[in-house]
Write a protein that holds these residues in place. Structure first.
Motif, mmCIF file in Angstrom:
data_model
loop_
_atom_site.group_PDB
_atom_site.id
_atom_site.type_symbol
_atom_site.label_atom_id
_atom_site.label_comp_id
_atom_site.label_asym_id
_atom_site.label_seq_id
_atom_site.Cartn_x
_atom_site.Cartn_y
_atom_site.Cartn_z
ATOM 1 N N SER A 1 0.498 14.691 -20.030
ATOM 2 C CA SER A 1 -0.688 15.468 -19.686
ATOM 3 C C SER A 1 -0.742 16.775 -20.473
ATOM 4 C CB SER A 1 -0.703 15.749 -18.180
ATOM 5 O OG SER A 1 -1.843 16.475 -17.823
ATOM 6 N N LEU A 2 0.385 17.456 -20.571
ATOM 7 C CA LEU A 2 0.446 18.707 -21.327
ATOM 8 C C LEU A 2 0.075 18.481 -22.791
ATOM 9 C CD1 LEU A 2 1.189 21.709 -21.607
ATOM 10 C CD2 LEU A 2 3.544 20.970 -22.022
ATOM 11 N N LEU A 3 0.646 17.454 -23.378
ATOM 12 C CA LEU A 3 0.359 17.183 -24.786
ATOM 13 C C LEU A 3 -1.111 16.801 -24.977
ATOM 14 C CD1 LEU A 3 1.746 17.093 -27.534
ATOM 15 C CD2 LEU A 3 2.012 14.652 -27.215
ATOM 16 N N PHE A 4 -1.626 15.952 -24.111
ATOM 17 C CA PHE A 4 -3.023 15.542 -24.249
ATOM 18 C C PHE A 4 -3.985 16.695 -23.965
ATOM 19 C CE2 PHE A 4 -1.451 11.360 -24.846
ATOM 20 C CZ PHE A 4 -2.485 10.640 -25.437
ATOM 21 N N SER A 5 -3.548 17.713 -23.222
ATOM 22 C CA SER A 5 -4.412 18.874 -22.987
ATOM 23 C C SER A 5 -4.720 19.608 -24.289
ATOM 24 C CB SER A 5 -3.777 19.824 -21.965
ATOM 25 O OG SER A 5 -2.692 20.539 -22.528
ATOM 26 N N HIS A 6 -3.853 19.500 -25.271
ATOM 27 C CA HIS A 6 -4.083 20.153 -26.556
ATOM 28 C C HIS A 6 -5.171 19.461 -27.375
ATOM 29 C CE1 HIS A 6 -0.889 23.133 -26.257
ATOM 30 N NE2 HIS A 6 -0.177 22.194 -25.657
ATOM 31 N N CYS A 7 -5.582 18.282 -26.959
ATOM 32 C CA CYS A 7 -6.683 17.591 -27.638
ATOM 33 C C CYS A 7 -7.976 18.395 -27.533
ATOM 34 C CB CYS A 7 -6.912 16.212 -27.017
ATOM 35 S SG CYS A 7 -5.612 15.016 -27.339
ATOM 36 N N LEU A 8 -8.139 19.094 -26.412
ATOM 37 C CA LEU A 8 -9.389 19.807 -26.151
ATOM 38 C C LEU A 8 -9.691 20.852 -27.209
ATOM 39 C CD1 LEU A 8 -9.014 20.230 -22.281
ATOM 40 C CD2 LEU A 8 -10.259 18.437 -23.538
ATOM 41 N N GLY A 9 -8.689 21.536 -27.710
ATOM 42 C CA GLY A 9 -8.905 22.590 -28.691
ATOM 43 C C GLY A 9 -8.788 22.126 -30.133
ATOM 44 N N HIS A 10 -8.647 20.828 -30.340
ATOM 45 C CA HIS A 10 -8.448 20.324 -31.707
ATOM 46 C C HIS A 10 -9.427 19.220 -32.077
ATOM 47 C CE1 HIS A 10 -4.811 22.634 -32.489
ATOM 48 N NE2 HIS A 10 -4.542 22.465 -31.213
ATOM 49 N N GLY A 11 -10.596 19.242 -31.464
ATOM 50 C CA GLY A 11 -11.627 18.283 -31.821
ATOM 51 C C GLY A 11 -11.294 16.853 -31.423
ATOM 52 N N MET A 12 -10.420 16.689 -30.438
ATOM 53 C CA MET A 12 -10.022 15.351 -30.003
ATOM 54 C C MET A 12 -10.272 15.159 -28.509
ATOM 55 S SD MET A 12 -6.392 14.916 -31.961
ATOM 56 C CE MET A 12 -6.155 15.559 -33.611
ATOM 57 N N ALA A 13 -11.261 15.842 -27.983
ATOM 58 C CA ALA A 13 -11.539 15.789 -26.542
ATOM 59 C C ALA A 13 -11.797 14.367 -26.062
ATOM 60 C CB ALA A 13 -12.723 16.684 -26.198
ATOM 61 N N SER A 14 -12.304 13.499 -26.921
ATOM 62 C CA SER A 14 -12.593 12.114 -26.510
ATOM 63 C C SER A 14 -11.324 11.320 -26.216
ATOM 64 C CB SER A 14 -13.404 11.401 -27.591
ATOM 65 O OG SER A 14 -12.620 11.245 -28.768
ATOM 66 N N LEU A 15 -10.164 11.855 -26.589
ATOM 67 C CA LEU A 15 -8.913 11.150 -26.348
ATOM 68 C C LEU A 15 -8.307 11.454 -24.978
ATOM 69 C CD1 LEU A 15 -7.178 11.508 -29.832
ATOM 70 C CD2 LEU A 15 -8.661 9.671 -28.988
ATOM 71 N N THR A 16 -8.963 12.327 -24.202
ATOM 72 C CA THR A 16 -8.432 12.709 -22.900
ATOM 73 C C THR A 16 -9.548 12.725 -21.868
ATOM 74 O OG1 THR A 16 -7.014 14.323 -21.790
ATOM 75 C CG2 THR A 16 -8.670 15.194 -23.294
ATOM 76 N N GLU A 17 -9.164 12.552 -20.621
ATOM 77 C CA GLU A 17 -10.135 12.643 -19.533
ATOM 78 C C GLU A 17 -9.426 13.202 -18.293
ATOM 79 O OE1 GLU A 17 -10.227 8.159 -17.716
ATOM 80 O OE2 GLU A 17 -11.176 8.436 -19.671
ATOM 81 N N LEU A 18 -10.209 13.725 -17.390
ATOM 82 C CA LEU A 18 -9.681 14.313 -16.170
ATOM 83 C C LEU A 18 -9.623 13.236 -15.093
ATOM 84 C CD1 LEU A 18 -8.726 17.063 -15.135
ATOM 85 C CD2 LEU A 18 -11.053 17.453 -14.304
ATOM 86 N N TYR A 19 -8.454 13.092 -14.471
ATOM 87 C CA TYR A 19 -8.267 12.120 -13.412
ATOM 88 C C TYR A 19 -7.425 12.769 -12.318
ATOM 89 C CZ TYR A 19 -6.692 7.948 -10.918
ATOM 90 O OH TYR A 19 -6.408 7.020 -9.940
ATOM 91 N N GLU A 20 -7.989 12.875 -11.131
ATOM 92 C CA GLU A 20 -7.317 13.487 -9.988
ATOM 93 C C GLU A 20 -6.686 14.836 -10.342
ATOM 94 O OE1 GLU A 20 -4.643 10.660 -8.167
ATOM 95 O OE2 GLU A 20 -6.296 9.302 -7.671
ATOM 96 N N GLY A 21 -7.441 15.641 -11.094
ATOM 97 C CA GLY A 21 -7.008 16.989 -11.438
ATOM 98 C C GLY A 21 -6.054 17.083 -12.608
#
Length: 137
Positions: free
Chosen positions: A41-61
């Motif tokens: 989760s921590l690693l995928f959170s970095h997708c948001l600031g690197h133009g990779m937001a489509s690679l992550t989604e929010l699930y149960e917080g």
């Protein structure tokens, strides 16, 4: 700790972390090793600031790998690995069975490998189509 990666390296690291967490947790049901989920989760959170937001989604917080990520080919790589491991273990078990389950030694290693390679050749040609189990015993 700070690690510097190129965008390509970061994308590959996402694959590695996802595969690792899949191997460790996919068969555990509710008994997941949460520490690995947290790192993922921590690693995928970095997708948001690197133009990779489509690679992550929010699930149960929690941020998790998105369906787009999971369906983007990573499971084909996992399945190819699982198939290879399955057939290699099966070939080894059958070869050892043929020889009355001896411990592997320097003396019998070549014979075991030869039998394993015969089984692997069969599996490569026919998969499991020619495997039968006698259920009467």
């Amino acid at each position: 700790m700070k690690i510097e990666l190129s965008e390509k390296q970061f994308r590959r690291l996402l694959d590695l972390v996802y595969i690792g967490n899949w191997v460790l947790n996919s068969t555990r049901g509710d008994d997941r090793i949460r520490q690995y989920d947290e790192v993922e989760s921590l690693l995928f959170s970095h997708c948001l600031g690197h133009g990779m937001a489509s690679l992550t989604e929010l699930y149960e917080g929690e941020l998790i790998p998105s369906r787009a990520f999971a369906e983007g080919g990573i499971h084909e790589a996992i399945m190819a690995y699982e198939d290879t491991v399955f057939f290699e273990i099966l070939a080894q078990e059958l070869a050892l069975r043929d020889l009355d389950d001896p411990p592997v030694t320097a003396e019998n290693y070549e014979e075991i490998m030869e039998r394993m390679n015969l089984y692997l050749g069969e599996f490569e040609l026919h998969g499991t189509d020619n495997i039968t189990v006698d259920m009467d015993n």
